[in-house]
Design a protein around this motif. Structure first.
Motif, short mmCIF file in Angstrom:
data_model
loop_
_atom_site.label_atom_id
_atom_site.label_comp_id
_atom_site.label_asym_id
_atom_site.label_seq_id
_atom_site.Cartn_x
_atom_site.Cartn_y
_atom_site.Cartn_z
N VAL A 1 0.92 -1.25 0.06
CA VAL A 1 0.16 0.01 -0.12
C VAL A 1 0.99 1.11 -0.11
CG1 VAL A 1 -1.80 1.33 1.07
CG2 VAL A 1 -1.78 -1.22 1.17
N ALA A 2 0.73 1.94 -1.07
CA ALA A 2 1.61 3.19 -1.35
C ALA A 2 0.70 4.49 -0.89
CB ALA A 2 1.83 3.26 -2.37
N GLU A 3 1.22 5.44 -0.28
CA GLU A 3 0.65 6.80 -0.09
C GLU A 3 0.12 7.49 -1.49
OE1 GLU A 3 1.75 10.01 -0.40
OE2 GLU A 3 3.68 9.59 -1.34
N LYS A 4 -0.96 8.26 -1.34
CA LYS A 4 -1.59 8.83 -2.50
C LYS A 4 -0.62 9.33 -3.67
CE LYS A 4 -5.25 12.04 -3.81
NZ LYS A 4 -4.39 12.78 -4.69
N ARG A 5 0.33 10.19 -3.01
CA ARG A 5 1.09 10.71 -4.16
C ARG A 5 2.15 9.62 -4.86
NH1 ARG A 5 1.12 16.03 -5.15
NH2 ARG A 5 -0.13 17.43 -3.58
N ALA A 6 2.59 9.00 -3.88
CA ALA A 6 3.51 7.77 -4.65
C ALA A 6 2.90 6.87 -5.40
CB ALA A 6 4.20 7.01 -3.21
N ALA A 7 1.53 6.52 -5.20
CA ALA A 7 0.71 5.50 -5.90
C ALA A 7 0.58 6.50 -7.30
CB ALA A 7 -0.53 5.37 -5.29
N GLU A 8 0.07 7.69 -7.32
CA GLU A 8 -0.01 8.27 -8.63
C GLU A 8 1.30 8.14 -9.23
OE1 GLU A 8 -3.44 11.36 -6.69
OE2 GLU A 8 -1.41 12.05 -6.86
N SER A 9 2.38 8.20 -8.77
CA SER A 9 3.64 8.19 -9.81
C SER A 9 3.65 6.88 -10.25
CB SER A 9 4.83 8.44 -8.89
OG SER A 9 4.68 9.94 -8.46
N VAL A 10 3.46 5.75 -9.33
CA VAL A 10 3.62 4.23 -9.88
C VAL A 10 2.54 3.99 -10.90
CG1 VAL A 10 3.52 1.93 -9.04
CG2 VAL A 10 4.45 3.49 -7.48
N TYR A 11 1.45 4.68 -10.65
CA TYR A 11 0.34 4.61 -11.72
C TYR A 11 0.86 4.95 -13.12
CZ TYR A 11 -4.57 5.67 -13.38
OH TYR A 11 -5.83 5.67 -13.82
N MET A 12 1.88 5.65 -13.23
CA MET A 12 2.20 6.19 -14.47
C MET A 12 3.67 5.48 -14.82
SD MET A 12 0.75 8.97 -15.65
CE MET A 12 1.88 9.88 -16.48
N GLY A 13 4.01 4.59 -13.91
CA GLY A 13 5.12 3.67 -14.47
C GLY A 13 6.30 3.85 -13.50
N SER A 14 6.42 4.83 -12.41
CA SER A 14 7.58 4.74 -11.76
C SER A 14 7.64 3.70 -10.73
CB SER A 14 7.39 6.14 -10.68
OG SER A 14 7.21 7.10 -11.67
N ASP A 15 8.95 3.32 -10.41
CA ASP A 15 9.03 2.51 -9.39
C ASP A 15 8.79 3.13 -7.91
OD1 ASP A 15 10.28 0.38 -11.07
OD2 ASP A 15 12.22 1.61 -10.83
N LEU A 16 8.33 2.28 -7.04
CA LEU A 16 7.96 2.77 -5.69
C LEU A 16 9.10 2.51 -4.70
CD1 LEU A 16 5.62 3.36 -3.57
CD2 LEU A 16 5.22 1.11 -3.20
N TYR A 17 9.47 3.80 -3.99
CA TYR A 17 10.60 3.87 -3.10
C TYR A 17 10.17 3.66 -1.66
CZ TYR A 17 13.73 4.44 -6.89
OH TYR A 17 14.31 4.18 -8.16
N ALA A 18 10.70 3.26 -0.85
CA ALA A 18 10.39 2.99 0.61
C ALA A 18 9.75 4.18 1.42
CB ALA A 18 11.46 2.47 1.52
#
Length: 379
Positions: A93-110
């Protein structure tokens, strides 16, 4: 009473404000558009280091990239999607802004991880937003407990996301300062400053530095303010990467009071791009805003406009939202309370403001761009 457009929630009073200027069908199209990214992802070629033609040649070896029709320094990359995301048994589960970045293809950072129950390094996982929307499928690069405990490092390597844009910040060209990722509408703020003949500008809401560095790129000396030291450090970091630090002075200060605390500070142009309700930012997985929130923000924004009017002949006012109250409403207030006049501006692909012939709006339902507002005020 709240009205929900697939996770974009506005209250009845704000809905009724929109109805004064656009139809109910247009409101629906606009707010649903906020859920997805525009088809074009924009970057700004840093023309002090490279020509747009050279940057296109370098980047086109990796992906498709095109020149903008109106802005010489603007390049755009097609965003692919939406794609179906494979299902995994475990979730991060990612916080909202991180999830929006991943939604666009970014990797998820801790730092962007909220929780990752039972996740072990090497597991296939789905990255989900706080409200449970699946944004990507990938592989965990560390144990879930370590993601939350240590708050650093790569948490999930994304293999498939709903939308895909190139991971631009991993490129050599980014590290060399050849470009800055900036939305096309936001680039017009810097272009307007140059068109007004500015040699010295004051940016009252400068973080993260997009408009500041764009003006510097156009040979304008910029005095940039932010009240947050970490945000100021980010502006400085961006200016250095782009090789523009000699044209940018950055100060930690609440710029609502900059005219009082720096009584001799003057510029040709003062730029105000204050905190707003963000209803033009795309994509948004979810968002909730009320008319009361908008009115509170508008009162806050007016403090920056009033300070800016005491610093420069011209005030460029911009927001990344679509409400009348924060946009034309504030321009009307500046006219009535501060005696400022609106200046006619040329901004292609933008439409006329609501009840303000010299104001300009980028509307997601008219041109597939983020929602954005621009006005120039003068003494």
């Amino acid at each position: 009473m709240w009205i929900d457009f697939n996770g974009i929630r506005i209250d009845k009073d704000l809905y009724n404000e929109f109805l004064q200027y656009i139809s109910d069908k247009e409101i629906e199209r606009i707010l649903l558009a906020i859920k997805r990214p525009p088809h074009r992802y924009y970057i700004r070629a840093n023309t002090v280091k490279i020509t747009p033609e050279e940057l296109v040649e370098r980047l086109s070896k990796r992906f498709s990239v095109y020149r903008d029709e109106y802005l010489e320094e603007a390049l755009w990359i097609p965003i692919r999607g939406p794609f179906n995301v494979p299902s995994a048994r475990k979730e991060v589960v990612a916080e909202k802004r991180a999830a929006e970045s991943v939604y666009m293809g970014s990797d998820l950072y801790a730092p962007g991880v909220l929780k990752a129950p039972g996740v072990r390094r090497g597991d296939e996982v789905n990255v989900v937003s706080p409200d449970g929307q699946v944004v990507a499928y990938g592989v965990a690069e560390m144990d879930g407990l370590d993601m939350v405990k240590y708050r650093r490092g790569l948490a999930v390597r994304t293999l498939r996301s709903v939308y895909e844009a190139p991971k631009l910040r991993e490129l050599e060209e980014f590290a060399r300062g050849y470009f800055y990722d900036q939305s096309m509408p936001a680039m017009w703020a810097g272009r307007l400053a140059a068109a007004l003949g500015a040699r010295r500008a004051i940016d009252l809401n400068a973080s993260p530095g997009g408009k500041t560095t764009h003006m510097a790129q156009l040979s304008i000396h910029v005095i940039a303010f932010d009240r947050s030291r970490p945000k100021v450090e980010r502006i400085i970091e961006n200016a250095r990467r782009l090789g523009l630090e000699h044209l940018v002075d950055v100060l930690v200060h609440d710029s609502r009071y900059v005219d009082r605390d720096f009584p001799f500070l003057r510029g040709d142009v003062a730029l105000v791009d204050p905190p707003c309700s963000d209803l033009g930012v795309r994509p948004k997985l979810s968002h909730t805003i009320s008319m009361r929130d908008v009115e509170t923000l508008a009162r806050y924004q007016r403090q920056f406009i009033a300070a800016a009017a005491r610093l420069a002949r011209y005030v460029i006012y911009s927001t990344c939202t679509l409400t009348f109250t924060e946009n034309e409403g504030n321009v009307l207030w500046a006219s009535e309370e501060l005696g400022l006049k609106t200046v006619s501006i040329y901004v292609p692909r933008a439409v006329e403001g609501w009840g303000c012939g010299n104001c300009r709006r980028f509307m997601p339902n008219v041109f597939d761009a983020p929602g954005f507002f621009l006005a120039v005020l003068s003494q």
